[in-house]
Enzyme design. Structure first.
Site, PDB file in Angstrom:
ATOM      1  CE  LYS A  22      53.069  61.279  30.201  1.00  0.00           C
ATOM      2  NZ  LYS A  22      54.243  60.605  29.630  1.00  0.00           N
ATOM      3  CG  ASN A  23      52.902  60.922  26.071  1.00  0.00           C
ATOM      4  OD1 ASN A  23      53.616  61.301  27.003  1.00  0.00           O
ATOM      5  ND2 ASN A  23      52.407  59.697  25.996  1.00  0.00           N
ATOM      6  CB  CYS A 126      61.817  52.604  31.765  1.00  0.00           C
ATOM      7  SG  CYS A 126      60.620  52.208  30.537  1.00  0.00           S
ATOM      8  NE  ARG A 131      59.710  53.224  26.670  1.00  0.00           N
ATOM      9  CZ  ARG A 131      59.120  54.245  27.266  1.00  0.00           C
ATOM     10  NH1 ARG A 131      59.139  54.380  28.565  1.00  0.00           N
ATOM     11  NH2 ARG A 131      58.528  55.164  26.532  1.00  0.00           N
ATOM     12  CB  VAL A 133      68.134  54.733  21.629  1.00  0.00           C
ATOM     13  CG1 VAL A 133      67.420  55.201  22.876  1.00  0.00           C
ATOM     14  CG2 VAL A 133      69.541  54.282  21.959  1.00  0.00           C
ATOM     15  CE  LYS A 172      59.035  47.586  17.974  1.00  0.00           C
ATOM     16  NZ  LYS A 172      59.708  46.866  19.039  1.00  0.00           N
ATOM     17  CB  VAL A 173      55.432  52.270  14.248  1.00  0.00           C
ATOM     18  CG1 VAL A 173      54.856  53.632  14.615  1.00  0.00           C
ATOM     19  CG2 VAL A 173      54.934  51.830  12.889  1.00  0.00           C
ATOM     20  CB  SER A 174      59.896  54.526  17.175  1.00  0.00           C
ATOM     21  OG  SER A 174      60.302  55.437  18.181  1.00  0.00           O
ATOM     22  CG  ASP A 317      50.616  55.406  26.607  1.00  0.00           C
ATOM     23  OD1 ASP A 317      51.404  54.493  26.885  1.00  0.00           O
ATOM     24  OD2 ASP A 317      50.980  56.489  26.107  1.00  0.00           O
ATOM     25  CB  ILE A 339      53.541  48.822  22.280  1.00  0.00           C
ATOM     26  CG1 ILE A 339      52.292  48.958  21.404  1.00  0.00           C
ATOM     27  CG2 ILE A 339      54.546  49.949  22.021  1.00  0.00           C
ATOM     28  CD1 ILE A 339      52.523  49.111  19.936  1.00  0.00           C
ATOM     29  NE  ARG A 409      57.065  59.926  34.852  1.00  0.00           N
ATOM     30  CZ  ARG A 409      57.649  59.057  34.048  1.00  0.00           C
ATOM     31  NH1 ARG A 409      57.808  57.812  34.434  1.00  0.00           N
ATOM     32  NH2 ARG A 409      58.079  59.411  32.870  1.00  0.00           N
TER      33      ARG A 409
HETATM   34  C1  EPZ Z   1      55.842  57.149  23.449  1.00  0.00           C
HETATM   35  O1  EPZ Z   1      57.001  56.512  23.957  1.00  0.00           O
HETATM   36  C2  EPZ Z   1      55.064  57.619  24.656  1.00  0.00           C
HETATM   37  N1  EPZ Z   1      55.869  58.559  25.432  1.00  0.00           N
HETATM   38  C3  EPZ Z   1      54.669  56.428  25.523  1.00  0.00           C
HETATM   39  O2  EPZ Z   1      53.877  56.932  26.566  1.00  0.00           O
HETATM   40  C4  EPZ Z   1      53.849  55.461  24.677  1.00  0.00           C
HETATM   41  O3  EPZ Z   1      53.558  54.318  25.449  1.00  0.00           O
HETATM   42  C5  EPZ Z   1      54.630  55.049  23.433  1.00  0.00           C
HETATM   43  O4  EPZ Z   1      55.035  56.234  22.695  1.00  0.00           O
HETATM   44  C6  EPZ Z   1      53.855  54.152  22.488  1.00  0.00           C
HETATM   45  O5  EPZ Z   1      52.676  54.796  22.096  1.00  0.00           O
HETATM   46  C7  EPZ Z   1      55.863  59.834  25.113  1.00  0.00           C
HETATM   47  O6  EPZ Z   1      55.269  60.273  24.136  1.00  0.00           O
HETATM   48  C8  EPZ Z   1      56.622  60.752  26.005  1.00  0.00           C
HETATM   49  P1  EPZ Z   1      58.042  54.217  20.943  1.00  0.00           P
HETATM   50  P2  EPZ Z   1      58.199  56.164  22.992  1.00  0.00           P
HETATM   51  O7  EPZ Z   1      59.399  54.663  20.529  1.00  0.00           O
HETATM   52  O8  EPZ Z   1      58.288  57.183  21.933  1.00  0.00           O
HETATM   53  C9  EPZ Z   1      60.514  50.197  20.405  1.00  0.00           C
HETATM   54  C10 EPZ Z   1      53.083  57.030  28.802  1.00  0.00           C
HETATM   55  O9  EPZ Z   1      52.612  56.279  29.689  1.00  0.00           O
HETATM   56  N2  EPZ Z   1      61.691  50.998  20.023  1.00  0.00           N
HETATM   57  O10 EPZ Z   1      56.887  54.481  20.036  1.00  0.00           O
HETATM   58  O11 EPZ Z   1      59.379  55.946  23.868  1.00  0.00           O
HETATM   59  C11 EPZ Z   1      60.105  50.356  21.853  1.00  0.00           C
HETATM   60  O12 EPZ Z   1      60.902  49.576  22.710  1.00  0.00           O
HETATM   61  C12 EPZ Z   1      54.078  56.478  27.876  1.00  0.00           C
HETATM   62  O13 EPZ Z   1      52.796  58.226  28.666  1.00  0.00           O
HETATM   63  C13 EPZ Z   1      62.795  50.349  19.530  1.00  0.00           C
HETATM   64  O14 EPZ Z   1      62.815  49.114  19.404  1.00  0.00           O
HETATM   65  O15 EPZ Z   1      57.718  54.780  22.391  1.00  0.00           O
HETATM   66  C14 EPZ Z   1      58.663  49.924  21.798  1.00  0.00           C
HETATM   67  O16 EPZ Z   1      58.589  48.521  21.812  1.00  0.00           O
HETATM   68  C15 EPZ Z   1      55.099  55.578  28.343  1.00  0.00           C
HETATM   69  N3  EPZ Z   1      63.890  51.088  19.190  1.00  0.00           N
HETATM   70  C16 EPZ Z   1      58.205  50.425  20.434  1.00  0.00           C
HETATM   71  O17 EPZ Z   1      59.398  50.656  19.671  1.00  0.00           O
HETATM   72  C17 EPZ Z   1      63.902  52.443  19.311  1.00  0.00           C
HETATM   73  O18 EPZ Z   1      64.938  53.061  18.974  1.00  0.00           O
HETATM   74  C18 EPZ Z   1      57.412  51.720  20.446  1.00  0.00           C
HETATM   75  O19 EPZ Z   1      58.092  52.666  21.253  1.00  0.00           O
HETATM   76  C19 EPZ Z   1      62.764  53.103  19.800  1.00  0.00           C
HETATM   77  C20 EPZ Z   1      61.665  52.352  20.149  1.00  0.00           C
END
Ligand code: EPZ
Length: 430
Positions: A22-23, A126, A131, A133, A172-174, A317, A339, A409
């Site tokens: 999915k991801n 959520c 979360r 941006v 931070k890793v995103s 996850d 995370i 989902r």
């Molecule tokens: C992806 O979400 C996945 N979703 C998530 O899968 C997964 O849990 C997550 O990566 C971590 O591995 C998809 O791929 C669709 P992040 P993403 O940006 O990209 C913070 C599932 O169950 N952050 O890596 O939204 C954030 O709050 C799910 O399939 C900021 O602070 O996650 C978190 O603490 C849900 N500022 C951390 O970074 C930002 O602008 C990592 O989030 C963006 C993120």
């Protein structure tokens, strides 16, 4: 609203086909906005999130054609979907759509790169955390975009002549912000170097697809990715990589119930850290031709401490599912979530099955119990809900999981896959 009824106690034996991730599918589908040619994706899973994104992309002008669903010998479906965005019909992603699925916010990258502008609703909070941006805003600003927040929307505008390559290091890793930077920088003028990039296999999959579309990207899978912008991208054909979270989930289910299952169409290398934890818990996991074999011993589960981290660390996850497994370990284990700040909603529900878990900040202490007892429980988010399913498989008696739309989902035909391996799992539609 559908519910899932499970009668626990059966070992799992047989073959479970693993679907496309999915991801990975979601960002790959969004990449179709980058080109006026057709992007063909194979192995697209049939999931509520994928269907939701199909509708969202349609709104932006993407024509979508799904090739027939063919059932393969191993029982897996492999859908091939063609995405064609001849012209972008709308650069606005409205709140009603983005609030349903956070990943749809990622359209901001391709829309900005191709059309020079985008108006995208902020996704909002959520269930698993706030979360924000900020990283998307900072990254795209580094590429020269003007980013302004207005009425719950981000208005993004590229400089005249388009985005400009730059060096940007994420604080931070995103995963999502790395996807967006990859897509945006592919069409920027000049070279972009992303530091502290996410290294998840799904990032590598997106980079490989973009490369097939003509992008010049190196270093995906490491923390420094270099992208040399090109003026346009073409169509391509790409196969979505196997779902490592689905793989880990079923491996943990087998470790918990006992049995012998082959997870077909997946690879150990996608989830080394999680596999290591499952092995330490006592299950045997090995690579076999075409997949992974897991032999679980049910009652002899050893306690293992884990801490979630960005890839290659233990994936957030799989945290809920691993906690499910640890509820029946012979001793005390600790699960630390680093995370997302609110990803322990399964704790109260697991407790209803008899689990002994105490929370202290970001760490859960799990005291293994010799048996779980079935109960009515409620799904709260995607991964939390599947942890209740696997705990239910190992519990005595009947577990009824409500609000299963969360499961739909991200898990393709879960009941069918488990039933074929001897579990008693049925969907009840009210
Ligand atoms: C992806 O979400 C996945 N979703 C998530 O899968 C997964 O849990 C997550 O990566 C971590 O591995 C998809 O791929 C669709 P992040 P993403 O940006 O990209 C913070 C599932 O169950 N952050 O890596 O939204 C954030 O709050 C799910 O399939 C900021 O602070 O996650 C978190 O603490 C849900 N500022 C951390 O970074 C930002 O602008 C990592 O989030 C963006 C993120």
């Amino acid at each position: 609203m559908d519910r899932i009824r499970i009668v626990g106690g059966n070992a799992l034996n047989g073959i479970i086909p693993i679907s496309g991730a999915k991801n990975a599918a979601l960002p790959l589908m969004i990449a179709s906005l980058l080109t006026s040619d057709t992007l063909t994706l194979e192995n697209v899973p049939h999931l509520a999130d994928v269907e939701g994104l199909i509708r969202i992309l349609g709104n932006h002008g993407v024509d979508i054609a799904v090739n027939g669903r063919r059932e393969h010998q191993d029982g897996s479906y492999s859908r091939t979907v063609h995405f064609t965005c001849r012209t972008v019909a709308d650069t606005t992603a409205p709140y009603e759509l983005v609030s349903k699925m956070r990943a749809s916010f990622w359209v901001i990258g391709p829309l900005l790169a191709r059309e020079g502008q985008a108006r995208v609703s902020l996704p909002g909070g959520c269930a698993i955390g706030t979360r924000p941006v900020d990283l998307f805003i900072e990254g795209l600003t580094a590429l020269g975009a003007e980013m302004e927040i207005d009425g719950g929307y981000i208005n993004a505008k590229a400089p005249k002549g388009g985005l400009i390559g730059a060096r940007y290091t994420f604080p931070k890793v995103s995963v999502g912000a790395t996807h967006v930077m990859l897509m945006a920088a592919s069409l920027a003028r000049g070279t972009t170097v992303i530091g502290n990039a996410a290294r998840e296999p799904e990032v590598v999959d997106l980079a490989n697809c973009l490369i097939a579309m003509g992008a010049k990207i190196s270093g995906a899978g490491t923390s420094t990715i270099t992208i040399e912008g090109v003026p346009s991208l073409s169509g391509a054909r790409h196969r979505v990589l196997p779902d490592r979270i689905e793989t880990g989930t079923y491996a943990m289910a087998v470790a918990m119930t006992g049995g012998d299952v082959t997870l077909a169409g997946t690879e150990l290398g996608l989830l080394d850290t999680a596999i290591e934890a499952i092995r330490r818990a006592g299950a045997e996991v090995s690579a076999v031709e075409g997949g992974i074999r897991v032999i679980g011993h049910g009652d002899a589960i050893r306690p293992v401490d884990i801490v979630t981290e960005p890839f290659p660390g233990f994936p957030t996850d799989l945290q809920a599912q691993f906690m499910g497994l640890m509820t029946r370990a012979n001793g005390v284990s600790h699960v630390t979530e680093t995370i997302f700040e609110n990803r322990f909603m399964h704790v109260q529900e697991l407790a209803r099955l008899g689990a002994k878990i105490t929370l202290s900040g970001q760490t859960a202490r799990i005291e293994g119990v010799s048996r779980l007892r079935g109960a009515p429980v409620m799904a709260t988010d995607l991964r939390a809900s599947v942890s209740l399913v696997i705990a239910g498989l190992a519990a005595e008696g009947e577990t009824m999981v409500s609000r299963v739309y969360h499961l739909d989902r991200g898990f393709e035909r879960l009941e069918e896959k488990l039933t074929r391996c001897g579990a008693i799992v049925e969907r009840i539609s009210d």
